[in-house]
Design a protein around this motif. Structure first.
Motif, PDB file in Angstrom:
ATOM      1  N   HIS A  44       0.826  -1.212   0.000  1.00  0.00           N
ATOM      2  CA  HIS A  44       0.000   0.000   0.000  1.00  0.00           C
ATOM      3  C   HIS A  44       0.863   1.266   0.000  1.00  0.00           C
ATOM      4  N   ILE A  45       1.903   1.264   0.809  1.00  0.00           N
ATOM      5  CA  ILE A  45       2.781   2.437   0.857  1.00  0.00           C
ATOM      6  C   ILE A  45       3.510   2.600  -0.473  1.00  0.00           C
ATOM      7  N   ALA A  46       3.974   1.497  -1.067  1.00  0.00           N
ATOM      8  CA  ALA A  46       4.661   1.561  -2.358  1.00  0.00           C
ATOM      9  C   ALA A  46       3.737   2.109  -3.437  1.00  0.00           C
ATOM     10  N   CYS A  47       2.482   1.682  -3.423  1.00  0.00           N
ATOM     11  CA  CYS A  47       1.516   2.209  -4.398  1.00  0.00           C
ATOM     12  C   CYS A  47       1.315   3.704  -4.204  1.00  0.00           C
ATOM     13  N   GLY A  48       1.241   4.145  -2.946  1.00  0.00           N
ATOM     14  CA  GLY A  48       1.096   5.562  -2.661  1.00  0.00           C
ATOM     15  C   GLY A  48       2.307   6.369  -3.099  1.00  0.00           C
ATOM     16  N   LEU A  49       3.493   5.840  -2.852  1.00  0.00           N
ATOM     17  CA  LEU A  49       4.715   6.532  -3.281  1.00  0.00           C
ATOM     18  C   LEU A  49       4.781   6.621  -4.803  1.00  0.00           C
ATOM     19  N   HIS A  50       4.400   5.537  -5.467  1.00  0.00           N
ATOM     20  CA  HIS A  50       4.402   5.532  -6.930  1.00  0.00           C
ATOM     21  C   HIS A  50       3.380   6.541  -7.470  1.00  0.00           C
ATOM     22  N   GLN A  51       2.203   6.542  -6.869  1.00  0.00           N
ATOM     23  CA  GLN A  51       1.160   7.476  -7.300  1.00  0.00           C
ATOM     24  C   GLN A  51       1.587   8.921  -7.040  1.00  0.00           C
ATOM     25  N   ALA A  52       2.409   9.140  -6.005  1.00  0.00           N
ATOM     26  CA  ALA A  52       2.902  10.486  -5.707  1.00  0.00           C
ATOM     27  C   ALA A  52       4.025  10.909  -6.650  1.00  0.00           C
ATOM     28  N   GLY A  53       4.488   9.959  -7.471  1.00  0.00           N
ATOM     29  CA  GLY A  53       5.477  10.308  -8.479  1.00  0.00           C
ATOM     30  C   GLY A  53       6.880   9.782  -8.244  1.00  0.00           C
ATOM     31  N   LEU A  54       7.102   9.021  -7.176  1.00  0.00           N
ATOM     32  CA  LEU A  54       8.438   8.467  -6.935  1.00  0.00           C
ATOM     33  C   LEU A  54       8.735   7.401  -7.984  1.00  0.00           C
ATOM     34  N   GLN A  55       9.899   7.525  -8.631  1.00  0.00           N
ATOM     35  CA  GLN A  55      10.280   6.586  -9.686  1.00  0.00           C
ATOM     36  C   GLN A  55      11.637   5.976  -9.385  1.00  0.00           C
ATOM     37  N   ARG A  56      11.912   4.872 -10.061  1.00  0.00           N
ATOM     38  CA  ARG A  56      13.178   4.166  -9.902  1.00  0.00           C
ATOM     39  C   ARG A  56      14.345   5.135 -10.111  1.00  0.00           C
ATOM     40  N   GLY A  57      15.311   5.057  -9.200  1.00  0.00           N
ATOM     41  CA  GLY A  57      16.512   5.874  -9.315  1.00  0.00           C
ATOM     42  C   GLY A  57      16.429   7.214  -8.601  1.00  0.00           C
ATOM     43  N   GLU A  58      15.221   7.624  -8.206  1.00  0.00           N
ATOM     44  CA  GLU A  58      15.080   8.878  -7.477  1.00  0.00           C
ATOM     45  C   GLU A  58      15.408   8.654  -6.002  1.00  0.00           C
ATOM     46  N   HIS A  59      15.652   9.727  -5.308  1.00  0.00           N
ATOM     47  CA  HIS A  59      15.996   9.657  -3.891  1.00  0.00           C
ATOM     48  C   HIS A  59      14.851  10.196  -3.052  1.00  0.00           C
ATOM     49  N   MET A  60      14.742   9.676  -1.842  1.00  0.00           N
ATOM     50  CA  MET A  60      13.765  10.207  -0.898  1.00  0.00           C
ATOM     51  C   MET A  60      14.334  10.060   0.504  1.00  0.00           C
ATOM     52  N   VAL A  61      13.834  10.856   1.399  1.00  0.00           N
ATOM     53  CA  VAL A  61      14.252  10.810   2.798  1.00  0.00           C
ATOM     54  C   VAL A  61      13.089  10.263   3.602  1.00  0.00           C
ATOM     55  N   VAL A  62      13.398   9.329   4.502  1.00  0.00           N
ATOM     56  CA  VAL A  62      12.379   8.759   5.372  1.00  0.00           C
ATOM     57  C   VAL A  62      12.753   9.126   6.805  1.00  0.00           C
ATOM     58  N   VAL A  63      11.885   9.854   7.479  1.00  0.00           N
ATOM     59  CA  VAL A  63      12.114  10.262   8.856  1.00  0.00           C
ATOM     60  C   VAL A  63      10.905   9.824   9.666  1.00  0.00           C
ATOM     61  N   GLY A  64      11.148   9.186  10.786  1.00  0.00           N
ATOM     62  CA  GLY A  64      10.020   8.773  11.607  1.00  0.00           C
ATOM     63  C   GLY A  64      10.476   8.095  12.875  1.00  0.00           C
ATOM     64  N   ALA A  65       9.524   7.773  13.704  1.00  0.00           N
ATOM     65  CA  ALA A  65       9.788   7.075  14.950  1.00  0.00           C
ATOM     66  C   ALA A  65      10.128   5.611  14.657  1.00  0.00           C
ATOM     67  N   ASN A  66      10.755   4.976  15.613  1.00  0.00           N
ATOM     68  CA  ASN A  66      11.157   3.587  15.483  1.00  0.00           C
ATOM     69  C   ASN A  66       9.922   2.685  15.618  1.00  0.00           C
ATOM     70  N   ARG A  67       9.125   2.658  14.557  1.00  0.00           N
ATOM     71  CA  ARG A  67       7.867   1.919  14.524  1.00  0.00           C
ATOM     72  C   ARG A  67       7.784   1.103  13.238  1.00  0.00           C
ATOM     73  N   PRO A  68       6.906   0.092  13.188  1.00  0.00           N
ATOM     74  CA  PRO A  68       6.784  -0.740  11.985  1.00  0.00           C
ATOM     75  C   PRO A  68       6.512   0.041  10.699  1.00  0.00           C
ATOM     76  N   ARG A  69       5.738   1.126  10.764  1.00  0.00           N
ATOM     77  CA  ARG A  69       5.457   1.898   9.543  1.00  0.00           C
ATOM     78  C   ARG A  69       6.721   2.513   8.964  1.00  0.00           C
ATOM     79  N   LEU A  70       7.676   2.868   9.807  1.00  0.00           N
ATOM     80  CA  LEU A  70       8.942   3.413   9.319  1.00  0.00           C
ATOM     81  C   LEU A  70       9.665   2.374   8.469  1.00  0.00           C
ATOM     82  N   TYR A  71       9.752   1.156   8.969  1.00  0.00           N
ATOM     83  CA  TYR A  71      10.449   0.097   8.234  1.00  0.00           C
ATOM     84  C   TYR A  71       9.653  -0.328   6.999  1.00  0.00           C
ATOM     85  N   ALA A  72       8.329  -0.297   7.097  1.00  0.00           N
ATOM     86  CA  ALA A  72       7.496  -0.604   5.934  1.00  0.00           C
ATOM     87  C   ALA A  72       7.723   0.437   4.838  1.00  0.00           C
TER      88      ALA A  72
END
Length: 81
Positions: A44-72
């Motif tokens: 679900h998160i991958a589909c959302g990221l793809h729909q938001a425009g994230l494509q192969r080879g692009e960079h993104m920053v992930v910031v969050g608490a040490n929770r399962p959603r962060l690792y997902a």
């Protein structure tokens, strides 16, 4: 064959879907997240990221608490390439 974390997640979700993949403490009570639930969350998160425009080879920053959603989210970004 190249082994990646997203591939290992799918392998575990297929072999042992109801087994605990991760646990987190919420309000003092341990909550288990199964392999199948984690795989679905990553998808679900991958589909959302793809729909938001994230494509192969692009960079993104992930910031969050040490929770399962962060690792997902990290696994979802890896699964997109």
């Amino acid at each position: 064959m190249q082994t990646t974390f997203p591939r290992l997640l799918l392998k575990h979700a297929a072999e042992r879907p109801t087994a605990p993949a991760m646990r987190e403490k919420e309000y003092g009570i341990w909550q288990a997240h199964s392999w199948a639930a984690m795989a679905a969350l990553v998808e679900h998160i991958a589909c959302g990221l793809h729909q938001a425009g994230l494509q192969r080879g692009e960079h993104m920053v992930v910031v969050g608490a040490n929770r399962p959603r962060l690792y997902a989210t990290m696994l979802a970004a890896q699964s997109l390439g």
